[in-house]
Design a protein around this motif. Structure first.
Motif, PDB file in Angstrom:
ATOM      1  N   LEU A  46       5.122  -0.700   3.342  1.00 51.43           N
ATOM      2  CA  LEU A  46       4.673   0.674   3.136  1.00 51.43           C
ATOM      3  C   LEU A  46       3.908   0.785   1.826  1.00 51.43           C
ATOM      4  O   LEU A  46       4.302   0.213   0.809  1.00 51.43           O
ATOM      5  CB  LEU A  46       5.873   1.623   3.104  1.00 51.43           C
ATOM      6  N   TRP A  70       8.915   7.661  11.118  1.00 50.48           N
ATOM      7  CA  TRP A  70       8.048   6.512  10.860  1.00 50.48           C
ATOM      8  C   TRP A  70       8.182   5.423  11.915  1.00 50.48           C
ATOM      9  O   TRP A  70       7.526   4.386  11.835  1.00 50.48           O
ATOM     10  CB  TRP A  70       8.271   5.956   9.464  1.00 50.48           C
ATOM     11  N   PHE A  73       5.049   4.181  13.144  1.00 54.68           N
ATOM     12  CA  PHE A  73       4.252   3.406  12.194  1.00 54.68           C
ATOM     13  C   PHE A  73       4.812   2.004  11.991  1.00 54.68           C
ATOM     14  O   PHE A  73       4.350   1.273  11.123  1.00 54.68           O
ATOM     15  CB  PHE A  73       4.212   4.120  10.835  1.00 54.68           C
ATOM     16  N   PHE A  79       6.133  -2.083   8.514  1.00 57.75           N
ATOM     17  CA  PHE A  79       5.155  -1.012   8.672  1.00 57.75           C
ATOM     18  C   PHE A  79       3.799  -1.592   9.058  1.00 57.75           C
ATOM     19  O   PHE A  79       3.404  -2.664   8.582  1.00 57.75           O
ATOM     20  CB  PHE A  79       5.020  -0.211   7.374  1.00 57.75           C
ATOM     21  N   THR A  83      -0.191   1.773   6.372  1.00 56.96           N
ATOM     22  CA  THR A  83       0.651   2.973   6.469  1.00 56.96           C
ATOM     23  C   THR A  83       1.103   3.402   5.080  1.00 56.96           C
ATOM     24  O   THR A  83       1.553   2.586   4.276  1.00 56.96           O
ATOM     25  CB  THR A  83       1.898   2.705   7.335  1.00 56.96           C
ATOM     26  N   ASP A  87       1.581   9.369   5.033  1.00 53.97           N
ATOM     27  CA  ASP A  87       1.397   9.426   6.493  1.00 53.97           C
ATOM     28  C   ASP A  87       2.685   9.918   7.152  1.00 53.97           C
ATOM     29  O   ASP A  87       2.663  10.728   8.082  1.00 53.97           O
ATOM     30  CB  ASP A  87       1.046   8.044   7.051  1.00 53.97           C
TER      31      ASP A  87
END
Length: 335
Positions: A46, A70, A73, A79, A83, A87
C-alpha cells in the motif's frame, strides 16, 4: 501519532490468557497499534501519501471495518500496485454517503407501512386487531411478533414515553395506531406478510391487498419488498458496509425491472423507485439527482454495485400511472 490498540485492530488481544469456548486466546494473532497496522499495510504494497492523516483515520475507523473496503484492491494477499490509502478511504466515504442516502429514502416508506397497516386493520377489525391471531396465517409467527411488540412496550414504558403511558393507563393495551409507532419495520413486515386471506375488509377485499394497493402493488410484491427493505434498513442502522455487498435478501422485481436483477445494490434502488413513483413522485427525480452527485466520478464503484451504465435514465424514465394520493380516511381515535 496514534497508538490506539484493542478496538482498532482486526484481532482479539491475548489479554490475560483466559480461554473462551472456542479455545485459548493464543490461537489469535496479537493486537497491533495503529502505527503497526499501517506499517503492515505498507509492507503489503500500500502507498501512503500522508502518514499522519492515515493514522488519524485508522484511529477513528476499526481496521477490520476498513478491510472490507480494500478487498477489491487486493490480489494474493497483497495490494494491487499503485493502490493508495486514500483509494480505500475514498470508497469508505462513498459508502457512507450512499448509505445515508438510502437511509433517508427509507424513512417515509417505513412510516407509511406502519400507517397503512394500522389504518386498514383498525378500520375493519378494531383497535386491537394486531392481537387477533385469527387474522394471521401462522400462529407461532404471530406470537413471536406480538412478543416483540411487548418488549418494545416495556422499553418505552421504562423510557416514560408520554403517549404510550397515556394509552396503557386509560385502556390497558396499546391500540394498533399507537402500537405501530413502537414496532420495528421488521415486526411490521412480519405482521403484514402473515396476514390471512380470511382477513377481509368491508369492501370484500383482503386487508393485505388493500394495504398493497396503497403502494400500487400486489400483496406478494409488497411482502417481498418490506422484507428486503427491513434487511437494508438493518444494514444502514448498524452502519455496516452497503457498498459492493452480496445482498442475501433479494427483492422480487417487477417484470420491467428484471433485466437489472442481481445480488448487488441496484435492485434496492428499483424497489425504492417504484414505491416513490406511486407515493411521492414529485420527490424522486430530486433524490436521483442527489444520488448522481454522490456517485459522480465513481464509475468502478457503480459497476461493482450492479448499476448499469445508463442507471440514471433507468431510475427516471419509468413513470407510475397512479397519482400517489390515498383515498383512505384516517380512522384513528384521538388520544
Amino acid at each position: 501519532m496514534s497508538t490506539i490498540d484493542g478496538n482498532s485492530t482486526p484481532h482479539a488481544s491475548p489479554g490475560n490468557g483466559v480461554a473462551n469456548q472456542a479455545g485459548s486466546f493464543s490461537s489469535f494473532k496479537p493486537s497491533l497499534t495503529c502505527n503497526d497496522q499501517l506499517s503492515l499495510m505498507v509492507s503489503r504494497g500500500l502507498r501512503v501519501n500522508d502518514r499522519n492523516e492515515a493514522l488519524k483515520r485508522l484511529s477513528e475507523l476499526n481496521y477490520y471495518r476498513l478491510r472490507g473496503y480494500w478487498l477489491a484492491f487486493e490480489k494474493d494477499d497483497a495490494f494491487i500496485e499503485g493502490t493508495t490509502f486514500e483509494d480505500i478511504t475514498d470508497v469508505y466515504d462513498l459508502d457512507s454517503k450512499f448509505r445515508r442516502w438510502v437511509w433517508a429514502a427509507l424513512e417515509p416508506i417505513e412510516i407509511k407501512a406502519r400507517t397503512t397497516l394500522a389504518q386498514h386493520l383498525s378500520m375493519t377489525y378494531g383497535p386491537l386487531a394486531h392481537l387477533n391471531r385469527g387474522l394471521f396465517n401462522n400462529a407461532s409467527m404471530h406470537a413471536e411478533s406480538i412478543n416483540n411488540v411487548r418488549r418494545e412496550i416495556e422499553q418505552a414504558r421504562k423510557n416514560k414515553v408520554p403517549c404510550l403511558l397515556h394509552n396503557l393507563e386509560k385502556y390497558g393495551e396499546l391500540p394498533i395506531w399507537a402500537a405501530v409507532e413502537i414496532m420495528s419495520l421488521g415486526t411490521v413486515s412480519k405482521l403484514y406478510g402473515n396476514l390471512s386471506n380470511t382477513a377481509v375488509n368491508k369492501n370484500e377485499t383482503t386487508v393485505a391487498k388493500a394495504i398493497a394497493e396503497e403502494f400500487g402493488l400486489k400483496p406478494h410484491a409488497l411482502k417481498s419488498w418490506l422484507r428486503h427493505l427491513t434487511y437494508v434498513r438493518n444494514i444502514c442502522g448498524h452502519h455496516s458496509r452497503l457498498y459492493n455487498r452480496v445482498m442475501t435478501n433479494r427483492p422480487t422485481l417487477l417484470k420491467a425491472d428484471k433485466p437489472y436483477a442481481s445480488n448487488k445494490q441496484f435492485p434496492t434502488l428499483l424497489v425504492l423507485m417504484r414505491i416513490y413513483q406511486n407515493s411521492w413522485p414529485e420527490k424522486w427525480n430530486e433524490m436521483v439527482n442527489e444520488l448522481d452527485r454522490i456517485m459522480s466520478g465513481h464509475d468502478a464503484a457503480l459497476r461493482s454495485m450492479g448499476f448499469p451504465d445508463n442507471w440514471k435514465q433507468v431510475l427516471t424514465s419509468s413513470r407510475s400511472n397512479r397519482s400517489g394520493k390515498s383515498n383512505v380516511r384516517c380512522s384513528h381515535a384521538p388520544a
